[in-house]
Motif scaffolding. Structure first.
Motif, PDB file in Angstrom:
ATOM      1  N   HIS A  44       0.841  -1.214   0.000  1.00 37.36           N
ATOM      2  CA  HIS A  44       0.000   0.000   0.000  1.00 37.36           C
ATOM      3  C   HIS A  44       0.876   1.265   0.000  1.00 37.36           C
ATOM      4  CE1 HIS A  44       0.712  -0.415   4.379  1.00 37.36           C
ATOM      5  NE2 HIS A  44       0.519   0.880   4.442  1.00 37.36           N
ATOM      6  N   ASP A  47       2.008   1.610  -3.650  1.00 42.50           N
ATOM      7  CA  ASP A  47       0.855   2.080  -4.450  1.00 42.50           C
ATOM      8  C   ASP A  47       0.655   3.582  -4.267  1.00 42.50           C
ATOM      9  OD1 ASP A  47       0.472  -0.485  -5.236  1.00 42.50           O
ATOM     10  OD2 ASP A  47      -1.217  -0.888  -3.879  1.00 42.50           O
ATOM     11  N   ALA A  48       0.817   4.062  -3.040  1.00 43.00           N
ATOM     12  CA  ALA A  48       0.577   5.494  -2.776  1.00 43.00           C
ATOM     13  C   ALA A  48       1.572   6.353  -3.550  1.00 43.00           C
ATOM     14  CB  ALA A  48       0.687   5.765  -1.275  1.00 43.00           C
ATOM     15  N   GLU A  50       3.049   5.515  -6.338  1.00 47.33           N
ATOM     16  CA  GLU A  50       2.715   5.421  -7.762  1.00 47.33           C
ATOM     17  C   GLU A  50       1.523   6.315  -8.085  1.00 47.33           C
ATOM     18  OE1 GLU A  50       2.058   1.428  -9.271  1.00 47.33           O
ATOM     19  OE2 GLU A  50       1.308   2.286 -11.144  1.00 47.33           O
ATOM     20  N   ARG A  51       0.484   6.225  -7.219  1.00 50.30           N
ATOM     21  CA  ARG A  51      -0.716   7.063  -7.443  1.00 50.30           C
ATOM     22  C   ARG A  51      -0.338   8.537  -7.449  1.00 50.30           C
ATOM     23  NH1 ARG A  51      -3.360   3.814  -3.953  1.00 50.30           N
ATOM     24  NH2 ARG A  51      -3.113   5.325  -2.259  1.00 50.30           N
ATOM     25  N   ALA A  52       0.524   8.930  -6.499  1.00 49.02           N
ATOM     26  CA  ALA A  52       0.912  10.342  -6.387  1.00 49.02           C
ATOM     27  C   ALA A  52       1.637  10.791  -7.655  1.00 49.02           C
ATOM     28  CB  ALA A  52       1.797  10.539  -5.162  1.00 49.02           C
ATOM     29  N   ARG A  54       1.380   9.533 -10.669  1.00 47.63           N
ATOM     30  CA  ARG A  54       0.443   9.610 -11.800  1.00 47.63           C
ATOM     31  C   ARG A  54      -0.466  10.821 -11.674  1.00 47.63           C
ATOM     32  NH1 ARG A  54       1.572   5.719 -14.934  1.00 47.63           N
ATOM     33  NH2 ARG A  54       2.231   3.686 -14.151  1.00 47.63           N
ATOM     34  N   ALA A  55      -0.715  11.244 -10.445  1.00 53.43           N
ATOM     35  CA  ALA A  55      -1.588  12.413 -10.249  1.00 53.43           C
ATOM     36  C   ALA A  55      -0.804  13.724 -10.365  1.00 53.43           C
ATOM     37  CB  ALA A  55      -2.275  12.313  -8.890  1.00 53.43           C
ATOM     38  N   HIS A 269       4.632  11.250  -0.272  1.00 51.96           N
ATOM     39  CA  HIS A 269       3.279  10.677  -0.329  1.00 51.96           C
ATOM     40  C   HIS A 269       3.294   9.229   0.174  1.00 51.96           C
ATOM     41  CE1 HIS A 269       0.960  13.950  -2.075  1.00 51.96           C
ATOM     42  NE2 HIS A 269       2.063  14.271  -2.727  1.00 51.96           N
TER      43      HIS A 269
END
Ligand code: PLP
Length: 391
Positions: A44, A47-48, A50-52, A54-55, A269
């Motif tokens: 997790h 993932d955070a 990676e999400r950050a 991409r955002a 993040h």
């Protein structure tokens, strides 16, 4: 050619790194030389990040760190470390390493003396040298259960002493200081107007109760360094933080601006996710290290090797003086003959001579193989010493 800065060239290569290089060249070696968790970073957290990314969180962050992370860190310190800094007293750093280096840069000026534990993580000495400080060591004696003696520390204070480094839980010893011991150190710091640089990067790896931070009794003179590296198996992400008196934080952040501008934004993040996500991985890691160290403690007892009390971290500190050879040779021969790599105690300063450090950062079955090899090696050494005596 103009000469280089002698303060930089004086930094010796770490004895741990030397051992690591030797071990890396030998295939199938069991690596107990470096303190790097064998578990992966929990998914997790990855993932955070990676999400950050991409955002769009791919730009500079503020020098002191993302406000949302500093808020979470203030809560964490209150919950886990028992004192209450405000978010503006916290600066996000590139691991505890940079937090400690900057802390020393902020409080000490060239020519000052800084008191360091011995044996200790070798980087303190390197940082002090680079900053033009004179390191003086306070010994942690085996016959004092490797705990600092406040009177002895006080006897080392001179008019040039400006700071005292405390490391609990300790690398390389695995010991943890209690409230009484910390309070005595804080009292002497108060009497001599010293800064306390408190390295608490193993704060979550304590097996019974909690580590006691000097910031609980001396928040006005303590800079405490923490890390995500060991708690969340994030050594390669390079993120930590320092908490300090309010007037120090802006100075600290400006130094950081000069050193590295800001810490990687996606990593920050990930750090938020580490703090706000499930904490059961931390508990699992702590329990795993506790069990592994209990195994090493039992082996050490059966092999008649004195060992520092394993109260936290993932390190076992073993006294091998009764094996008849010095720690450097012990580590080299153990590697060459049995393919087990450990850190020689003298890599942690002269006070560590005659000891070895095992980092139990490998699966349990591998650790069992390594300790069996260690016992076999010790038996060989003792048998050859006996044979020499009988000729
Ligand atoms: N302090 C001690 C005592 C350590 O053992 C280490 C790493 O091994 C550090 C600080 C640095 O940790 P970080 O990875 O957060 O820079």
């Amino acid at each position: 050619m103009r000469p280089l800065n002698p303060a930089a060239t004086a930094i010796a290569e770490s004895g741990i790194r030397q051992m690591m290089q030797r071990a890396a060249a030998l295939p199938d070696t069991i690596r107990l030389d470096i303190g790097d968790p064998d578990a992966p970073t929990p998914p997790h957290i990855i993932d955070a990040a990676e999400r950050a990314m991409r955002a769009g969180a791919t730009r500079y962050a503020p020098a002191a760190g993302l406000p949302a992370l500093r808020d979470q860190l203030a809560h964490k310190i209150e919950r886990r470390n028992g004192w209450r800094p405000r978010p503006d007293q916290i600066v996000v750093t590139q691991g505890a390493t940079q937090a400690l280096h900057t802390a020393l840069a902020v409080v000490a000026r060239p020519g000052n003396e800084v008191l360091l534990p011995a044996p200790a993580w070798p980087n303190y000495r390197m940082m002090a040298s680079l900053l033009g400080l004179t390191p003086r060591t306070y010994p942690l004696h085996a016959d004092h259960r490797y705990l600092p003696d406040a009177d002895e520390i006080e006897s080392l204070v001179t008019p040039r002493t400006c700071a005292l480094v405390v490391n609990s839980p300790s690398n390389p010893l695995g010991t943890v200081l209690n409230e009484h011991q910390i309070t005595r150190i804080a009292d002497l710091a108060e009497r001599h107007n010293l800064w306390i640089i408190s390295d608490e990067c193993y704060d979550e790896l304590v097996f019974h109760g909690h580590a006691f931070s000097p910031a609980r009794v001396a928040p006005h003179r303590t800079i405490a360094a923490y890390s995500f590296s060991k708690t969340y198996a994030m050594t390669g992400w390079r993120v930590g933080y320092a908490a300090m008196p309010q007037h120090v934080a802006p100075v600290f952040a400006r130094c950081q601006e000069a050193q590295l501008a800001s810490i990687s934004t996606p990593t920050q993040h990930a750090a938020i996710a580490a703090l706000t996500g499930p904490q059961n991985n931390v508990q699992i890691l702590r329990e795993t290290y506790r069990e592994r160290l209990a195994h090493v403690t039992a082996v050490a007892r059966s092999a008649n090797l004195p060992m520092a009390p394993a109260q936290g971290t993932f390190y076992a500190w073993l006294d091998i003086t009764n094996c008849g050879i010095d720690d450097d040779r012990f580590a080299r021969e153990l590697l060459d003959k049995h393919r087990v790599s450990v850190a020689p105690g003298s890599a942690f300063g002269a006070q560590g001579g005659g000891c070895i450090r095992l980092a139990v950062c490998c699966p349990n079955n591998v650790l069992t193989t390594a300790t069996a090899a260690l016992v076999a090696f010790i038996n060989e050494l003792r048998a050859s010493a006996d044979a020499q005596l009988s000729v």
